[in-house]
Design a protein around this motif. Structure first.
Motif, short mmCIF file in Angstrom:
data_model
loop_
_atom_site.label_atom_id
_atom_site.label_comp_id
_atom_site.label_asym_id
_atom_site.label_seq_id
_atom_site.Cartn_x
_atom_site.Cartn_y
_atom_site.Cartn_z
N UNK A 189 0.84 -1.20 0.00
CA UNK A 189 0.00 0.00 0.00
C UNK A 189 0.88 1.25 0.00
N UNK A 190 0.53 2.20 -0.86
CA UNK A 190 1.30 3.46 -0.96
C UNK A 190 0.38 4.55 -1.51
N UNK A 191 0.90 5.75 -1.59
CA UNK A 191 0.12 6.84 -2.18
C UNK A 191 0.41 6.94 -3.68
N UNK A 192 -0.43 7.69 -4.36
CA UNK A 192 -0.21 7.94 -5.79
C UNK A 192 1.09 8.73 -5.99
N UNK A 193 1.36 9.66 -5.06
CA UNK A 193 2.60 10.44 -5.11
C UNK A 193 3.81 9.52 -5.08
N UNK A 194 3.74 8.48 -4.23
CA UNK A 194 4.85 7.53 -4.10
C UNK A 194 4.96 6.61 -5.32
N UNK A 195 3.81 6.25 -5.88
CA UNK A 195 3.79 5.31 -7.01
C UNK A 195 4.35 5.93 -8.29
N UNK A 196 3.98 7.19 -8.54
CA UNK A 196 4.32 7.82 -9.82
C UNK A 196 5.81 7.85 -10.16
N UNK A 197 6.71 8.14 -9.20
CA UNK A 197 8.13 8.19 -9.57
C UNK A 197 8.82 6.82 -9.64
N UNK A 198 8.13 5.74 -9.30
CA UNK A 198 8.75 4.42 -9.35
C UNK A 198 9.05 4.04 -10.80
N UNK A 199 10.18 3.41 -11.02
CA UNK A 199 10.55 2.98 -12.37
C UNK A 199 9.82 1.67 -12.70
N UNK A 200 9.67 1.37 -14.00
CA UNK A 200 9.04 0.09 -14.37
C UNK A 200 9.74 -1.10 -13.72
#
Length: 307
Positions: A256-267
């Motif tokens: 579980x995480x926020x959208x803010x945290x998810x967006x910068x994750x690399x593929x």
């Protein structure tokens, strides 16, 4: 067991920027909008709905208007619920957060069918200006009985070691830092720079400036058999370390995480996480900006035995 299927969340009724915590929480930014509480409540409700839709048991309890506690949406700092029936109450840095410790919340948990055998209250250490802010300041590897703790004003090293000795955890003590202007300042909570899951650890190793400490943390993680998924400092600044692994009633795991945290994750990072579990993310922008905490901070895990 590393993950639980039940979390406690506190519904905000007067959420806002807390100047007392902003002294050393460099993630906080005060927004002047008049509808901050309304936006925060909307984010909270959407988040709860996403978790419940996956079969995760969410116990929600409303905050109180009096006494005013702007950060009560982050309950994991003042309480933890353990599988042996113990509940621990923690000493908090900000005086206006200390009122978040509410007896009626523990009663509600009991009424939900959980057993509380004992309450262990560490809050009296506030009188000595010693703080240990729950699973914000300590990250538990439950399966291996390891506790990771980054020293800051919110984690007193002596108190951390005392806690670990009492509850049978091996302490891993280190110091982590972030860039604030042209300064390198301590990260206020360990849980913004690392997350321990069942088979992996998401961590910003670059925040640990001391090379020996960094190597020690890496070594302990690897010896516990977990894969290290490293994040950058830029990703950490966007709450990519503030994640929590939970499971649903059928035992399926989620990160579980926020959208803010998810967006910068690399593929590649997403692929590494999804080898082990599904990702749940939700928009928590208002809560993150004003509160300086993200998804993990909003979730107090309930490991208590059921009656």
């Amino acid at each position: 067991m590393q993950t639980t299927d039940t979390v406690l969340m506190i519904e905000p009724i007067a959420f806002g920027y807390n100047a007392q915590t902003a002294e050393n929480n460099y993630f906080q930014v005060e927004q002047k909008d008049s509808d901050i509480q309304q936006k925060a409540l909307s984010e909270f409700n959407n988040f709860v709905e996403k978790l419940r839709s996956k079969g995760i048991n969410v116990i929600t309890i409303k905050d109180t208007l009096e006494p005013h506690s702007p950060d009560s949406i982050f309950p994991n700092n003042w309480v933890s619920f353990h599988k042996d029936g113990k509940v621990v109450l923690y000493p908090m840095f900000a005086p206006n957060r200390r009122v978040e410790r509410r007896e009626d919340i523990l009663e509600t948990i009991k009424n939900q069918g959980f057993e509380i055998a004992e309450v262990d209250d560490f809050s009296h250490f506030e009188n000595d200006d010693k703080f240990l802010e729950g699973t914000g300041s300590m990250i538990f590897d439950h399966d291996h009985k390891i506790a990771y703790g980054s020293v800051s004003l919110r984690l007193d090293e002596e108190l951390f070691r005392k806690f670990c000795a009492k509850f049978g955890f091996t302490p891993v003590v280190f110091h982590s830092f972030q860039n604030v202007g042209d300064q390198r300042l301590p990260i206020y909570h360990t849980n913004v720079m690392m997350c321990v899951a069942d088979h992996f650890v998401v961590i910003c190793l670059d925040c640990i400036d001391d090379e020996l400490e960094r190597e020690k943390v890496e070594e302990v993680i690897k010896s516990s058999g977990k894969e290290i998924i490293e994040i950058s400092e830029d990703q950490m600044q966007q709450f990519a370390g503030n994640m929590l692994q939970v499971q649903n009633s059928e035992g399926k795991k989620f990160l579980v995480m926020s959208e803010t945290a998810y967006k910068p994750l690399t593929p590649e990072q997403i692929q590494n996480i999804e080898k082990y579990c599904e990702i749940i993310y939700s928009d928590l922008n208002t809560i993150e900006t004003n509160g300086g905490g993200s998804a993990r901070c909003m979730l107090a895990e309930v490991f208590l035995p059921r009656k």
